[in-house]
Structure formats: structure tokens, C-alpha cells
Write a protein that holds these residues in place. Structure first.
Motif, PDB file in Angstrom:
ATOM      1  N   THR A  70      38.773  43.912  43.504  1.00  0.00           N
ATOM      2  CA  THR A  70      40.056  44.233  42.867  1.00  0.00           C
ATOM      3  C   THR A  70      40.992  45.007  43.784  1.00  0.00           C
ATOM      4  N   GLY A  71      40.491  45.413  44.957  1.00  0.00           N
ATOM      5  CA  GLY A  71      41.329  46.197  45.862  1.00  0.00           C
ATOM      6  C   GLY A  71      41.743  47.498  45.197  1.00  0.00           C
ATOM      7  N   PRO A  72      43.027  47.851  45.275  1.00  0.00           N
ATOM      8  CA  PRO A  72      43.482  49.099  44.680  1.00  0.00           C
ATOM      9  C   PRO A  72      43.775  48.987  43.174  1.00  0.00           C
ATOM     10  N   LEU A  73      43.590  47.807  42.605  1.00  0.00           N
ATOM     11  CA  LEU A  73      43.958  47.578  41.205  1.00  0.00           C
ATOM     12  C   LEU A  73      42.800  47.780  40.249  1.00  0.00           C
ATOM     13  N   LEU A  74      43.133  48.138  39.015  1.00  0.00           N
ATOM     14  CA  LEU A  74      42.182  48.163  37.917  1.00  0.00           C
ATOM     15  C   LEU A  74      42.398  46.902  37.092  1.00  0.00           C
ATOM     16  N   VAL A  75      41.317  46.328  36.558  1.00  0.00           N
ATOM     17  CA  VAL A  75      41.387  45.105  35.764  1.00  0.00           C
ATOM     18  C   VAL A  75      41.012  45.439  34.326  1.00  0.00           C
ATOM     19  N   HIS A  76      41.837  45.006  33.375  1.00  0.00           N
ATOM     20  CA  HIS A  76      41.536  45.249  31.965  1.00  0.00           C
ATOM     21  C   HIS A  76      40.181  44.636  31.626  1.00  0.00           C
ATOM     22  N   ASP A  77      39.317  45.432  30.961  1.00  0.00           N
ATOM     23  CA  ASP A  77      37.949  45.005  30.692  1.00  0.00           C
ATOM     24  C   ASP A  77      37.583  45.126  29.220  1.00  0.00           C
ATOM     25  N   GLY A  78      38.577  45.251  28.338  1.00  0.00           N
ATOM     26  CA  GLY A  78      38.310  45.329  26.902  1.00  0.00           C
ATOM     27  C   GLY A  78      38.656  46.679  26.324  1.00  0.00           C
ATOM     28  N   CYS A  79      38.101  46.929  25.132  1.00  0.00           N
ATOM     29  CA  CYS A  79      38.308  48.187  24.416  1.00  0.00           C
ATOM     30  C   CYS A  79      36.973  48.681  23.889  1.00  0.00           C
TER      31      CYS A  79
END
Length: 102
Positions: A70-79
Motif C-alpha cells: 500500500t506504500g504510504p496509503l491506508l486501505v479501507h478494511d471494513g468496520c
């Protein structure tokens, strides 16, 4: 019974030797009569010589980070309201659970 004299702002638990059922919230006794609520805000995972993590926002949104993919990014992974297994993530096992004072 063990209790804290004052409430630390952050608690980190080594969960590398167990497959924990991580609680979204902890209640820790302070000075025998008072208790402090702590919320799960981060989990660090490890496998194959590589760490990844999940970050949990106050609204329960879960984000995934892996510097390689993901490099410097965060990826949405749910709730947290979804049925997310917090003890494993993408074939890696939880090694640390981080709670912050609510």
C-alpha cells in the motif's frame, strides 16, 4: 486483584503467543474504585519476516497498512460492526494490540 494508581494514555499488549479474541474495549481498574475504559485502536501483525497493521478509528472504521503493497496509503478494511477477524489479517497473526484511553 491488580490495579493502576493512575491511568496510562496507551496500553500495548504482546499477543504473539496466543490467538487472541481481541476485545474492542477494555475496562481497567484504577485506584480500586474507579475504572478507565480503553478502546482498541491498532493491531500489529507479523509473518514471514514482515509486519503489517490495522488502524481503528473512533467510529469503528478499520484501515489496513502494508508498506510494501500500500506504500504510504491506508486501505479501507471494513468496520468493527462487520464480522472482521482481528486476530489474523491476510495470513499474518496479531502480535500486538494497542488500546488508548477513551
Amino acid at each position: 486483584m491488580t490495579y493502576f494508581i493512575s491511568s496510562p494514555l496507551l496500553l500495548s499488549f504482546d499477543v504473539s503467543r496466543v490467538r487472541p479474541d481481541l476485545s474492542h474495549q477494555l475496562e481497567i481498574p484504577i485506584r480500586r474504585r474507579i475504572s478507565q475504559i480503553y478502546k482498541l485502536r491498532g493491531i500489529i501483525y507479523f509473518s514471514n519476516e514482515h509486519f503489517t497493521c490495522r488502524v481503528i478509528q473512533a467510529d469503528g472504521t478499520v484501515w489496513f497498512h502494508d508498506g510494501i503493497t500500500t506504500g504510504p496509503l491506508l486501505v479501507h478494511d471494513g468496520c468493527l460492526t462487520d464480522t472482521i477477524d482481528l486476530s489474523t489479517c491476510r495470513s499474518k497473526y496479531a502480535v500486538s494490540a494497542i488500546y488508548v484511553c477513551a
